[in-house]
Design a protein around this motif. Structure first.
Motif, PDB file in Angstrom:
ATOM      1  N   TYR A 100       0.834  -1.206   0.000  1.00 25.25           N
ATOM      2  CA  TYR A 100       0.000   0.000   0.000  1.00 25.25           C
ATOM      3  C   TYR A 100       0.870   1.259   0.000  1.00 25.25           C
ATOM      4  CZ  TYR A 100      -3.282   3.538   1.688  1.00 25.25           C
ATOM      5  OH  TYR A 100      -4.040   4.678   1.820  1.00 25.25           O
ATOM      6  N   LEU A 101       1.901   1.262   0.838  1.00 19.77           N
ATOM      7  CA  LEU A 101       2.745   2.449   0.943  1.00 19.77           C
ATOM      8  C   LEU A 101       3.484   2.725  -0.361  1.00 19.77           C
ATOM      9  CD1 LEU A 101       4.247   2.024   4.514  1.00 19.77           C
ATOM     10  CD2 LEU A 101       2.397   3.520   3.800  1.00 19.77           C
ATOM     11  N   THR A 102       3.872   1.667  -1.060  1.00 21.02           N
ATOM     12  CA  THR A 102       4.533   1.857  -2.355  1.00 21.02           C
ATOM     13  C   THR A 102       3.631   2.601  -3.334  1.00 21.02           C
ATOM     14  OG1 THR A 102       5.779  -0.189  -1.999  1.00 21.02           O
ATOM     15  CG2 THR A 102       5.697   0.658  -4.246  1.00 21.02           C
ATOM     16  N   ARG A 103       2.320   2.320  -3.230  1.00 18.00           N
ATOM     17  CA  ARG A 103       1.361   2.957  -4.136  1.00 18.00           C
ATOM     18  C   ARG A 103       1.108   4.419  -3.785  1.00 18.00           C
ATOM     19  NH1 ARG A 103      -1.499   5.792  -6.249  1.00 18.00           N
ATOM     20  NH2 ARG A 103      -3.429   5.472  -7.429  1.00 18.00           N
ATOM     21  N   TYR A 104       1.044   4.749  -2.482  1.00 19.35           N
ATOM     22  CA  TYR A 104       0.606   6.091  -2.079  1.00 19.35           C
ATOM     23  C   TYR A 104       1.694   6.933  -1.417  1.00 19.35           C
ATOM     24  CZ  TYR A 104      -4.205   4.778  -3.083  1.00 19.35           C
ATOM     25  OH  TYR A 104      -5.357   4.394  -3.708  1.00 19.35           O
ATOM     26  N   ALA A 105       2.923   6.432  -1.326  1.00 25.78           N
ATOM     27  CA  ALA A 105       3.980   7.196  -0.661  1.00 25.78           C
ATOM     28  C   ALA A 105       4.270   8.501  -1.380  1.00 25.78           C
ATOM     29  CB  ALA A 105       5.246   6.352  -0.558  1.00 25.78           C
ATOM     30  N   GLU A 106       4.188   8.481  -2.695  1.00 23.88           N
ATOM     31  CA  GLU A 106       4.490   9.693  -3.458  1.00 23.88           C
ATOM     32  C   GLU A 106       3.407  10.749  -3.289  1.00 23.88           C
ATOM     33  OE1 GLU A 106       5.894  10.901  -7.984  1.00 23.88           O
ATOM     34  OE2 GLU A 106       5.556   8.824  -7.433  1.00 23.88           O
ATOM     35  N   GLU A 107       2.156  10.312  -3.096  1.00 28.61           N
ATOM     36  CA  GLU A 107       1.057  11.262  -2.935  1.00 28.61           C
ATOM     37  C   GLU A 107       1.003  11.814  -1.517  1.00 28.61           C
ATOM     38  OE1 GLU A 107      -2.560   9.463  -4.143  1.00 28.61           O
ATOM     39  OE2 GLU A 107      -1.781   8.760  -6.074  1.00 28.61           O
ATOM     40  N   GLN A 108       1.329  10.974  -0.526  1.00 25.24           N
ATOM     41  CA  GLN A 108       1.274  11.393   0.875  1.00 25.24           C
ATOM     42  C   GLN A 108       2.696  11.504   1.427  1.00 25.24           C
ATOM     43  OE1 GLN A 108      -1.601  11.953   2.514  1.00 25.24           O
ATOM     44  NE2 GLN A 108      -3.072  11.263   0.982  1.00 25.24           N
ATOM     45  N   PHE A 119      11.180   2.718   8.191  1.00 31.42           N
ATOM     46  CA  PHE A 119      11.654   2.096   6.955  1.00 31.42           C
ATOM     47  C   PHE A 119      13.138   1.762   7.053  1.00 31.42           C
ATOM     48  CE2 PHE A 119       8.324   5.088   4.953  1.00 31.42           C
ATOM     49  CZ  PHE A 119       7.316   4.208   5.278  1.00 31.42           C
ATOM     50  N   GLN A 120      13.888   2.647   7.694  1.00 31.46           N
ATOM     51  CA  GLN A 120      15.321   2.381   7.830  1.00 31.46           C
ATOM     52  C   GLN A 120      15.583   1.158   8.708  1.00 31.46           C
ATOM     53  OE1 GLN A 120      16.201   6.723   8.811  1.00 31.46           O
ATOM     54  NE2 GLN A 120      18.045   6.178   7.678  1.00 31.46           N
ATOM     55  N   ARG A 121      14.784   1.026   9.772  1.00 28.64           N
ATOM     56  CA  ARG A 121      14.933  -0.172  10.614  1.00 28.64           C
ATOM     57  C   ARG A 121      14.536  -1.420   9.861  1.00 28.64           C
ATOM     58  NH1 ARG A 121      12.691   3.155  14.653  1.00 28.64           N
ATOM     59  NH2 ARG A 121      10.646   2.178  14.339  1.00 28.64           N
ATOM     60  N   ALA A 122      13.520  -1.279   9.014  1.00 28.31           N
ATOM     61  CA  ALA A 122      13.068  -2.445   8.253  1.00 28.31           C
ATOM     62  C   ALA A 122      14.114  -2.919   7.251  1.00 28.31           C
ATOM     63  CB  ALA A 122      11.759  -2.113   7.527  1.00 28.31           C
ATOM     64  N   LEU A 123      15.046  -2.030   6.886  1.00 27.27           N
ATOM     65  CA  LEU A 123      16.112  -2.443   5.968  1.00 27.27           C
ATOM     66  C   LEU A 123      17.028  -3.480   6.607  1.00 27.27           C
ATOM     67  CD1 LEU A 123      17.056   1.037   4.476  1.00 27.27           C
ATOM     68  CD2 LEU A 123      15.898  -0.826   3.285  1.00 27.27           C
ATOM     69  N   LYS A 124      16.985  -3.605   7.928  1.00 22.66           N
ATOM     70  CA  LYS A 124      17.789  -4.607   8.636  1.00 22.66           C
ATOM     71  C   LYS A 124      16.951  -5.801   9.072  1.00 22.66           C
ATOM     72  CE  LYS A 124      21.126  -1.563   8.458  1.00 22.66           C
ATOM     73  NZ  LYS A 124      22.249  -1.729   7.516  1.00 22.66           N
ATOM     74  N   ASP A 125      15.706  -5.880   8.615  1.00 20.02           N
ATOM     75  CA  ASP A 125      14.819  -6.970   9.016  1.00 20.02           C
ATOM     76  C   ASP A 125      15.354  -8.307   8.505  1.00 20.02           C
ATOM     77  OD1 ASP A 125      11.712  -7.123  10.027  1.00 20.02           O
ATOM     78  OD2 ASP A 125      12.228  -8.780   8.676  1.00 20.02           O
ATOM     79  N   PRO A 126      15.205  -9.383   9.295  1.00 17.48           N
ATOM     80  CA  PRO A 126      15.693 -10.692   8.833  1.00 17.48           C
ATOM     81  C   PRO A 126      14.980 -11.198   7.589  1.00 17.48           C
ATOM     82  CG  PRO A 126      15.265 -10.702  11.204  1.00 17.48           C
ATOM     83  CD  PRO A 126      14.706  -9.438  10.673  1.00 17.48           C
ATOM     84  N   ASN A 127      13.744 -10.757   7.371  1.00 16.58           N
ATOM     85  CA  ASN A 127      12.971 -11.226   6.218  1.00 16.58           C
ATOM     86  C   ASN A 127      13.356 -10.417   4.978  1.00 16.58           C
ATOM     87  OD1 ASN A 127      10.828 -11.602   4.270  1.00 16.58           O
ATOM     88  ND2 ASN A 127       9.660 -12.553   5.911  1.00 16.58           N
ATOM     89  N   GLN A 128      13.770 -11.120   3.942  1.00 17.57           N
ATOM     90  CA  GLN A 128      14.221 -10.426   2.735  1.00 17.57           C
ATOM     91  C   GLN A 128      13.095  -9.656   2.065  1.00 17.57           C
ATOM     92  OE1 GLN A 128      15.485 -13.101  -0.312  1.00 17.57           O
ATOM     93  NE2 GLN A 128      13.796 -14.512  -0.054  1.00 17.57           N
ATOM     94  N   LEU A 129      11.862 -10.148   2.156  1.00 15.21           N
ATOM     95  CA  LEU A 129      10.740  -9.445   1.534  1.00 15.21           C
ATOM     96  C   LEU A 129      10.478  -8.116   2.220  1.00 15.21           C
ATOM     97  CD1 LEU A 129       8.275 -12.420   0.931  1.00 15.21           C
ATOM     98  CD2 LEU A 129       9.786 -11.331  -0.709  1.00 15.21           C
ATOM     99  N   ILE A 130      10.662  -8.095   3.535  1.00 15.59           N
ATOM    100  CA  ILE A 130      10.452  -6.839   4.269  1.00 15.59           C
ATOM    101  C   ILE A 130      11.555  -5.846   3.917  1.00 15.59           C
ATOM    102  CG2 ILE A 130      10.292  -5.813   6.548  1.00 15.59           C
ATOM    103  CD1 ILE A 130       7.902  -7.548   5.743  1.00 15.59           C
ATOM    104  N   ARG A 131      12.787  -6.325   3.838  1.00 14.06           N
ATOM    105  CA  ARG A 131      13.894  -5.426   3.483  1.00 14.06           C
ATOM    106  C   ARG A 131      13.663  -4.830   2.094  1.00 14.06           C
ATOM    107  NH1 ARG A 131      17.061  -9.811   5.291  1.00 14.06           N
ATOM    108  NH2 ARG A 131      17.963 -10.142   3.222  1.00 14.06           N
ATOM    109  N   ALA A 132      13.273  -5.680   1.161  1.00 11.84           N
ATOM    110  CA  ALA A 132      13.042  -5.207  -0.202  1.00 11.84           C
ATOM    111  C   ALA A 132      11.861  -4.234  -0.251  1.00 11.84           C
ATOM    112  CB  ALA A 132      12.802  -6.386  -1.136  1.00 11.84           C
ATOM    113  N   SER A 133      10.796  -4.552   0.488  1.00 12.19           N
ATOM    114  CA  SER A 133       9.630  -3.671   0.484  1.00 12.19           C
ATOM    115  C   SER A 133       9.960  -2.318   1.098  1.00 12.19           C
ATOM    116  CB  SER A 133       8.477  -4.334   1.252  1.00 12.19           C
ATOM    117  OG  SER A 133       8.093  -5.550   0.647  1.00 12.19           O
TER     118      SER A 133
END
Length: 1098
Positions: A100-108, A119-133
């Motif tokens: 959802y955030l990928t879709r509306y981050a530019e508008e909001q 988001f910066q903390r999520a870049l260190k998440d163990p789950n690769q999908l979360i890091r990529a998202s």
């Protein structure tokens, strides 16, 4: 009452929400009517579910929201409620939130910025999908303020262990570039690293980022070219398209035209048959220069070979990409391979058919023979849309030859009767093209077109007349009857273009129909006012031409038409009438042009050339939007021309880096009177010199080759004594690889560390330095690894004793490796007769053998210092007070780790000053930065009181100075510690001669160069002091220099093997200029500061 009830029902019954959820009525609100309540509590139920504590409700709400987004409904008002759940611990909820955030981050943007830390903390998440998202959302926030954050996130993600995250990083690069193009230089470095990625998932995205950010940097592709070709089959489909398009452009820049000599032959053989018949009788035939033979580059062939299997791809875009590659880059004889694959795509939907047929239409203009066997595949079907029919018609016309024209014309006869008027008119034009290009069927086509003039459809008749007019211009004298027939049909034909064509024919060839032409003009003069503009213009032309050729009959009629045109509503017609009156009907005011009116109007005119609409499209690359539209689209890159001379193919050669090879290159074992040199072996036999006299008297490596026959006996003895030496001396350096893989004694015959003193060579260390000045025979190759051979006396011993001796030596060399910690302690006496432990002294790899290196040529080398021993610097890791009696210090050993060449070897010294025994000393939790790696030291089971021990730790710092944080556990107590690596310890020495050094320095100019100036103290400006200080601050190797007061050093970074060059120039006033060249700009700047600091130290 009924009406009131109807009104209450229609106004108060609210429709269901857009998400399908039932919403409660608010009866107490005064504005509860349907007109006012439509958006009163929109998505309120979803907000309540998102604000709750139950993950299943949040997950259900997010699914419904993503469903709304997928259907194109606006869900932006839910952004505050959704963004709060970015910290949810539920993986599924977090994934959907990021979508959802990928879709509306530019508008909001403002609300998204509030969650930037999340988001910066999520870049260190163990789950690769979360890091990529998280990276995807971060790159979707189009705010210039967060450009540095995005850049750091991309650089970290490029080093991520997950290829999916690296792929996402590649997608984020063009977004960052479009936001701030000043970051291009930094992004190019990131792209270069991604291009070197060997994962198929990353390859396509990396190339796409390259194409959008720096398509002109073709030099980045050289070393990755072969890897891309080999990975092509396994890359995802859309990545294959991007890579093939890039490689097409690359091939046109780096290889010569495979059809070059064939094209020259076609231009220079006008009378080939007569030359062939007279070949036997010609005396000068042998004197003619022979045609050069084209030999395809191996890399060019590799590209074509790896792309060929992709013609069977299920993706039409991939097939089209391969087809355009063959069309633009393959020899003529091989392009036919793509024909069947393209025809197979015609079974796809109509959009794919249109694109494929557009490309086939262009290809068929130059390569008729390629599609001629598949002619029936282009027959028009009744259910084809018009645009597909027109393209098939174009292709059939292009493929028409003397052999196939009869079949094609029969097919055209059917198309003419089609109910689709546009298609029927196009068919008539195609018949005209066939008639003009194939002389044998011109009469047949003309007769057919004349017969079409009796068709009921006016559009068919009009098109036929236009085509006949063009054909008659080729040979008007032979078709007088057709002109007469057309003149008689003027009254029947109503299509303006057809009427205008007939009038032009009659006026142009009025001398062939002198009786009919005036009558036609008379009829047209009567209807002049009601004619279309295009017909009026041709009536004026006809009147002017007839007035010139037959003025007696037509002069008055001509004046009458000019008078009518003088007052016409169209200004073009009025101007044309005034212009023609002055030329045709001269008076006193007429100029000189009136005398030449006949030449102006009745001069012979060239016949029109009927050409394909696709003739000019070959300037565009096939498969591109520009080619389909026939207009240069935004972002289109022109396909480059072939070079006349192929560029250097060696730029695509990639050295296969073998672990520790950099430290082994240049290592030489020197003994006075007993020098041996390894010679390259053949595949089946070896040729090696083992005579003592040859090694002392020969001045170059050729002496060992001349004496190979004399030394054959000793070679056989060596082969019987040790099979391991054969492996270490093989052409492909397999012995070096054996060291990295197995560490068997047979591999340790190659010296790993030049600073280690082996028992077998300890007694001769003094003579090693004495013979350094006369070791020119060792300059034959920098890439040879010299193996110590037995002396002549040892060779004469029995096999049993020799084997034992060699085994002992190999075992001793294994034990001498510093990576095993305390076991490597050997005592050594220095020049001052003081005994120091090797644990306290640091000898840079290969520096002890600098005296054995020589430069080819007679120029003396002046700027090479004698071997320097650098004392290790101990750093505190854990204070004994903080560690409850356990004190830990660390030092950088500057040796190659046995686990990986990327690891920096660090020696840890443990001191137990407590009154108790410490047990279970080991590494605990690691808190490393992204990309860092650590190789633990073996657990120390116990450490007695007032005792000390050492262990080797390996850390991959990823070429950064970020600290490596971890825990040390001792007696079940954890102590947090961190190791900071100085920038000079992130390097490993590398061998290079002066010429290559200067060449590489030129390549690493500009952004990759950092420099500084400092003044040397009076008593610290000699070469020995300068070298000692440089080797203290950085683990580099000195390059022999032929320039006075110029010192050069070379090394590579441990993690990524990036080349680092250091140049120090000392002027007469003791002012030194320091220059450091390296792709790692941070390392450059920091190393310059460190060198300046230590050189200026008094």
């Amino acid at each position: 009452m009924a009406s009131n009830g109807f009104q209450n029902t229609s106004y108060n019954d609210r429709p269901p929400s857009s998400t399908g959820s039932g919403e409660a009525d608010v009866a107490s609100d005064p504005a509860s009517g349907g007109f006012f309540l439509n958006d009163y509590k929109k998505h309120e139920d979803l907000k309540i579910m998102l604000d709750g504590n139950k993950d299943n409700l949040k997950l259900e709400a997010m699914k419904r929201i993503i469903g709304m987004v997928a259907k194109g409904k606006d869900a932006s008002d839910l952004f505050p409620a959704v963004v709060k759940n970015v910290v949810s611990k539920n993986i599924e909820v977090k994934k959907l939130v990021y979508v959802y955030l990928t879709r509306y981050a530019e508008e909001q943007q403002d609300l998204a910025l509030l969650s930037i830390s999340t988001f910066q903390r999520a870049l260190k998440d163990p789950n690769q999908l979360i890091r990529a998202s998280a990276l995807r959302v971060l790159s979707s926030i189009r705010v210039p303020m967060i450009v540095p954050i995005m850049m750091l996130a991309i650089k970290d993600s490029v080093n991520d262990m997950s290829p999916y995250v690296r792929k996402t990083a590649a997608h984020a690069i063009p977004k960052l570039h479009s936001l701030d193009d000043e970051q291009k230089d930094s992004l190019v470095e990131v792209i270069e690293k991604l291009l070197a990625d060997k994962t198929t998932l990353v390859a396509g995205s990396a190339i796409q980022a390259f194409e959008e950010v720096c398509p002109e940097r073709i030099d980045l592709i050289h070393k990755n070219y072969r890897k891309l070709c080999n990975l092509l089959v396994d890359v995802e489909e859309w990545g294959q398209v991007v890579i093939i398009n890039l490689l097409t452009r690359y091939a046109r820049l780096q290889f010569i035209n495979p059809n070059k000599y064939e094209m020259e032959d076609d231009e220079n053989k006008p009378f080939y048959e007569s030359e062939a018949s007279n070949k036997a009788s010609s005396d000068d035939e042998s004197d003619k220069p022979k045609k050069p033979v084209y030999v395809m580059d191996a890399d060019h062939r590799l590209l074509l070979r790896t792309c060929k299997p992709l013609l069977n791809s299920r993706n039409g875009s991939v097939v089209m990409a391969v087809a355009q590659l063959y069309h633009h880059c393959a020899p003529k004889g091989e392009v036919g391979l793509v024909a069947k694959a393209l025809v197979r795509l015609l079974r796809s939907n109509k959009e794919v058919q249109y694109v494929v047929l557009s490309n086939i239409a262009t290809m068929s203009l130059k390569r008729k023979g390629m599609f001629e066997p598949l002619l029936k595949s282009f027959y028009v079907r009744s259910n084809d849309p018009t645009h597909v029919k027109l393209l098939k018609l174009e292709i059939l016309t292009n493929l028409a030859t003397e052999t196939s024209i009869s079949t094609i014309l029969r097919e055209f006869q059917t198309y003419v009767t089609s109910s689709d008027k546009e298609f029927a008119a196009a068919t008539i034009q195609a018949i005209g093209r066939c008639a003009s290009s194939i002389a044998e069927v011109t009469d047949t086509c003309l007769n057919g077109l004349v017969s079409l003039m009796s068709n009921r459809d006016e559009s068919v008749v009009g098109e036929s007349v236009v085509v006949i007019k063009k054909l008659l211009q080729m040979k008007p004298s032979e078709y007088k009857d057709i002109i007469v027939h057309l003149a008689k049909m003027v009254d029947e034909i109503s299509v303006p273009m057809a009427r205008a064509s007939i009038l032009w024919l009659i006026g142009e060839y009025s001398d062939r129909v002198p009786k009919i032409a005036p009558d036609v003009l008379r009829k047209l003069a009567k209807s002049f006012i009601s004619e279309e503009d295009i017909v009026k213009l041709q009536v004026l032309n006809l009147a002017a031409k007839l007035c010139i050729t037959n003025s007696k009959q037509t002069k008055l009629l001509c004046q009458y038409v000019f008078n009518l045109a003088k007052y016409d509503l169209n200004y073009d017609i009025r101007d044309r009438a005034r212009f023609l009156r002055q030329l045709i009907i001269p008076n006193e005011k007429s100029g000189a042009l009136a005398k030449h009116a006949k030449k102006i109007f009745l001069s012979s005119k060239p016949a029109p050339v009927l050409e394909s609409k696709f003739k000019d499209r070959d300037v565009y690359q096939l498969g591109t939007l520009s080619h389909v539209l026939n207009v240069r689209a935004t972002g289109y890159q022109e396909i480059p021309d072939w070079p006349d001379v192929a560029p250097d193919p060696s730029v695509r050669n990639v050295e296969v880096e073998i672990p520790w090879k950099d430290n082994l290159l240049g290592t030489r074992d020197s003994k006075k009177g007993k020098k041996k040199e390894k010679k390259e072996r053949g595949f089946y036999s070896e040729s090696e010199s083992s005579e003592e006299e040859e090694s002392t008297t020969s001045g170059s490596s050729e002496s060992s080759e001349d004496s190979s026959e004399d030394s054959s006996q000793s070679e056989e003895e060596e082969e019987e004594e040790s099979e391991s030496e054969e492996e270490t001396e093989s052409d492909d350096s397999s012995g070096v690889e054996d060291i990295a893989v197995s560490l068997k004694p047979k591999a340790v015959a190659v010296p790993v560390k030049a600073g280690v003193n082996h028992k077998a060579t300890q007694s001769e260390s003094g003579s090693s330095s004495e013979s350094s000045s006369s070791s020119s025979e060792e300059s034959s190759s920098e890439e040879e690894v010299v193996v110590k051979k037995p002396t002549k006396k040892e060779a004469s011993k029995s096999k049993t004793s020799t084997k034992k001796a060699s085994n002992k030596q190999a075992a001793a060399m294994l034990l001498d490796l510093d990576d095993f910690g305390p076991a490597a302690n050997n005592n050594k006496t220095n020049g001052n007769n003081k005994t120091n432990s090797t644990m306290d002294l640091l000898t840079p790899s290969l520096s002890s053998d600098l005296s054995n290196m020589s430069i080819s040529g007679s120029t003396p080398v002046s700027m090479v210092s004698s071997p320097i021993q650098v004392q290790r610097v101990q750093h505190d890791l854990l204070n004994r007070i903080t560690g409850n009696g356990l004190g830990i210090s660390y030092a950088f050993t500057r040796t190659v780790s046995v686990f990986s060449p990327k690891l920096v070897s660090i020696e840890l010294t443990f001191n137990n000053t407590s009154e108790n025994e410490l047990k279970g000393i080991k590494i605990g939790e690691k808190k490393l930065q992204s990309g860092m790696e650590m190789q633990d030291f073996p657990e120390i089971t116990s450490l007695g009181k007032n005792t000390s021990t050492s262990a080797i730790l390996g850390v991959n710092f990823c070429d950064t100075t970020q600290p490596a944080k971890f825990e040390i556990i001792a007696s079940e107590k954890a102590y947090n510690v961190s190791i900071n690596a100085p920038v000079g310890e992130l390097l490993q020495p590398f061998t290079m001669n002066e010429k290559e050094f200067i060449t590489q320095q030129g390549k690493l100019a500009g952004m990759n160069e950092n420099s500084g100036k400092t003044e040397l103290p009076e008593n610290k400006s000699d070469s020995q002091t300068i070298n000692e200080r440089i080797l203290t601050v950085a683990n580099v190797l000195q390059v022999p220099s032929t320039t006075d007061n110029t010192y050069r050093y070379v090394a590579k970074t441990m993690s990524e093997s990036a080349l680092l060059l250091v140049t120090i120039k000392v002027a007469e006033d003791r002012k030194a200029t320091i220059t450091v060249n390296c792709e790692k700009m941070v390392i450059c700047s920091m190393l310059v500061k460190d060198i300046k600091q230590i050189l200026s130290k008094k």
